[in-house]
Design a protein around this motif. Sequence first.
Motif, PDB file in Angstrom:
ATOM      1  N   VAL A   1      -6.157   2.738 -21.650  1.00 43.28           N
ATOM      2  CA  VAL A   1      -6.689   2.803 -20.290  1.00 43.28           C
ATOM      3  C   VAL A   1      -5.571   2.403 -19.338  1.00 43.28           C
ATOM      4  O   VAL A   1      -4.964   1.339 -19.500  1.00 43.28           O
ATOM      5  N   VAL A   2      -5.286   3.271 -18.375  1.00 46.42           N
ATOM      6  CA  VAL A   2      -4.285   2.973 -17.351  1.00 46.42           C
ATOM      7  C   VAL A   2      -5.046   2.635 -16.077  1.00 46.42           C
ATOM      8  O   VAL A   2      -5.742   3.480 -15.509  1.00 46.42           O
ATOM      9  N   VAL A   3      -4.929   1.384 -15.655  1.00 50.02           N
ATOM     10  CA  VAL A   3      -5.717   0.857 -14.542  1.00 50.02           C
ATOM     11  C   VAL A   3      -4.854   0.826 -13.287  1.00 50.02           C
ATOM     12  O   VAL A   3      -3.690   0.415 -13.329  1.00 50.02           O
ATOM     13  N   GLU A   4      -5.427   1.245 -12.182  1.00 48.41           N
ATOM     14  CA  GLU A   4      -4.710   1.251 -10.898  1.00 48.41           C
ATOM     15  C   GLU A   4      -5.264   0.169  -9.988  1.00 48.41           C
ATOM     16  O   GLU A   4      -6.483   0.070  -9.790  1.00 48.41           O
ATOM     17  N   GLY A   5      -4.384  -0.640  -9.430  1.00 49.53           N
ATOM     18  CA  GLY A   5      -4.790  -1.604  -8.431  1.00 49.53           C
ATOM     19  C   GLY A   5      -4.965  -0.968  -7.072  1.00 49.53           C
ATOM     20  O   GLY A   5      -4.831   0.245  -6.906  1.00 49.53           O
ATOM     21  N   ALA A   6      -5.277  -1.788  -6.072  1.00 51.84           N
ATOM     22  CA  ALA A   6      -5.471  -1.293  -4.709  1.00 51.84           C
ATOM     23  C   ALA A   6      -4.712  -2.186  -3.739  1.00 51.84           C
ATOM     24  O   ALA A   6      -4.802  -3.413  -3.826  1.00 51.84           O
ATOM     25  N   GLY A   7      -3.958  -1.583  -2.829  1.00 50.30           N
ATOM     26  CA  GLY A   7      -3.181  -2.395  -1.901  1.00 50.30           C
ATOM     27  C   GLY A   7      -2.147  -3.201  -2.655  1.00 50.30           C
ATOM     28  O   GLY A   7      -1.381  -2.653  -3.447  1.00 50.30           O
TER      29      GLY A   7
ATOM     30  N   GLU B   1      -5.197  12.209  -1.733  1.00 53.29           N
ATOM     31  CA  GLU B   1      -6.361  11.315  -1.701  1.00 53.29           C
ATOM     32  C   GLU B   1      -6.516  10.658  -0.345  1.00 53.29           C
ATOM     33  O   GLU B   1      -7.588  10.624   0.233  1.00 53.29           O
ATOM     34  N   ASP B   2      -5.439  10.126   0.182  1.00 47.50           N
ATOM     35  CA  ASP B   2      -5.521   9.288   1.366  1.00 47.50           C
ATOM     36  C   ASP B   2      -5.295  10.110   2.618  1.00 47.50           C
ATOM     37  O   ASP B   2      -4.473  11.033   2.641  1.00 47.50           O
ATOM     38  N   VAL B   3      -6.001   9.746   3.678  1.00 39.73           N
ATOM     39  CA  VAL B   3      -5.851  10.465   4.944  1.00 39.73           C
ATOM     40  C   VAL B   3      -4.417  10.416   5.449  1.00 39.73           C
ATOM     41  O   VAL B   3      -3.946  11.359   6.106  1.00 39.73           O
ATOM     42  N   ILE B   4      -3.669   9.352   5.121  1.00 37.47           N
ATOM     43  CA  ILE B   4      -2.287   9.278   5.593  1.00 37.47           C
ATOM     44  C   ILE B   4      -1.387  10.255   4.851  1.00 37.47           C
ATOM     45  O   ILE B   4      -0.246  10.495   5.268  1.00 37.47           O
TER      46      ILE B   4
ATOM     47  N   SER C   1       0.836  -1.196   0.000  1.00 35.87           N
ATOM     48  CA  SER C   1       0.000   0.000   0.000  1.00 35.87           C
ATOM     49  C   SER C   1       0.875   1.251   0.000  1.00 35.87           C
ATOM     50  O   SER C   1       1.995   1.249   0.509  1.00 35.87           O
ATOM     51  N   ASN C   2       0.348   2.318  -0.585  1.00 32.66           N
ATOM     52  CA  ASN C   2       0.999   3.633  -0.564  1.00 32.66           C
ATOM     53  C   ASN C   2       2.375   3.626  -1.222  1.00 32.66           C
ATOM     54  O   ASN C   2       3.280   4.329  -0.786  1.00 32.66           O
ATOM     55  N   VAL C   3       2.537   2.810  -2.278  1.00 30.75           N
ATOM     56  CA  VAL C   3       3.807   2.825  -3.016  1.00 30.75           C
ATOM     57  C   VAL C   3       3.838   3.952  -4.039  1.00 30.75           C
ATOM     58  O   VAL C   3       4.864   4.154  -4.702  1.00 30.75           O
ATOM     59  N   GLY C   4       2.732   4.666  -4.182  1.00 29.41           N
ATOM     60  CA  GLY C   4       2.691   5.778  -5.127  1.00 29.41           C
ATOM     61  C   GLY C   4       1.959   5.458  -6.422  1.00 29.41           C
ATOM     62  O   GLY C   4       2.165   6.131  -7.434  1.00 29.41           O
TER      63      GLY C   4
END
Length: 483
Positions: free
Chosen positions: A129-135, A236-239, A12-15
């Motif tokens: 289309v550039v798709v983003e994964g999650a985690g 985007e993220d609270v962190i 997570s949060n690798v950018g």
Amino acid sequence: MTRAIMIQGAGSNVGKSMLVAGLARALTRRGLSVAPFKPQNMSNNAAVTEDGGEIGRAQALQARAAGRAPHTDMNPVLLKPETDTGAQVIVQGQRFATLRAADYARAKPQLLAPALESFRRLAATADMVVVEGAGSPAEINLRAGDIANMGFAEAAGLPVVLVGDIDRGGVIAQIVGTQTILPPADAGRIRAFAINKFRGDTRLFDSGLAEITARTGWPSVGVVSWFEDAWRLPAEDVIDIRSTPGGPFKVAVPRLQRIANFDDLDPLASEPGVSVDIVEPGRALPGDADLVLIPGSKATISDLAHFRAQGWDIDLQAHLRRGGNVLGVCGGYQMLGREIADPEGLEGPPGRVDGLGLLDVRTVMRPAKRLALTQAVYRPTGDTVQGYEIHLGETTGPDSAHAWLDVDGRAEGAASPDGRVRGCYLHGLFGSDRFRAAYLSRLGAQSDLCYDTSVEATLDALAAHLEAYMDLDRLVSLAGPSG
């Protein structure tokens, strides 16, 4: 023929979100029609779209990078946490249900169809289309029914680029370990890897790249140097919310447990003459603050209890006695009133609680959520304000007579008789340069920023950064036909 590629992270949060935004801008500058897509996102920082729904704010920024209007198809499943174990589920822009984590796991299989529907509809409008994964796909305990990473890649037939974060250490283990733990079919979808957030001379990691390639068989598409101006892009993220030292005018922002739609902070943090101080739980509101800004919340009554538990209600009274100013936006606005009632239990157990009592208004939670892109007028100056509304409550009372915004002919917001305490439902209002300048000027501060110009320049700089540190020709060649 539309092509697509998926950017997944080794953690997570690798950018990922920033990389997809940069790729969207870089490929757009190369003349391609680009669309961003994220099948499943988890964020309380949502954006309202022109088609009347909501998506993750990162996808709105990525759409902007691609020169497109944000659309609900760009993020068909959005999870908005309300408690530690439950979240509101948004499907194709609209509320689907509020589910506990275990219930959501059982519901995931039925969400793959709308995710694929949105993807295919979006793909029909773009070259790429550039798709983003999650985690991370390495969370193999979540693989059954997955729609966020390899499950979606499999269903849509997408090639994957895996991204590791060298700044947190152990990046070789991140990449090699991901291949080791993945089922062979999933590992086989990964066509290349990239390293993000490198500080210093990227050539120093050449031997590391060789080790990863030797152990995985995957080629590298680049080692991306640390992008210093990332903080200038909307978070985007609270962190990602952090204090931003700047000029002498200090804005204190209490970090609520369920803080939501905090993009109001981004333009203020970018102002050279403004310092934004994010006040963590356990710390008092600073005595030298000029403005206390209480942001939005996904669980207003719960966050009001949290606010009081920190002693911030007492600090806020002291701030006002010192001559300070207070602004509440959305949930923060509701907290400033005399009472919040939730008779149907929309955000928790049914009931009512006393508010902070700084505005003579009362809020009642209603089932119908207001979602709207909004153009308002700032009454003191007549300046136009662009923003959006995303809330459940209705707020009324005597201090509504001191409304300071007009929205489509109706009064919006409330203010105390002396004007030092104000609230409204309009998010994103500080993104309007003339309003921000007028508001800060009233409090004795100066605005020297064209915010939209700053964001566009940062996206261009990010695109140039990725052109310098990534092999974009190889990345484009790896993209496959959209499924």
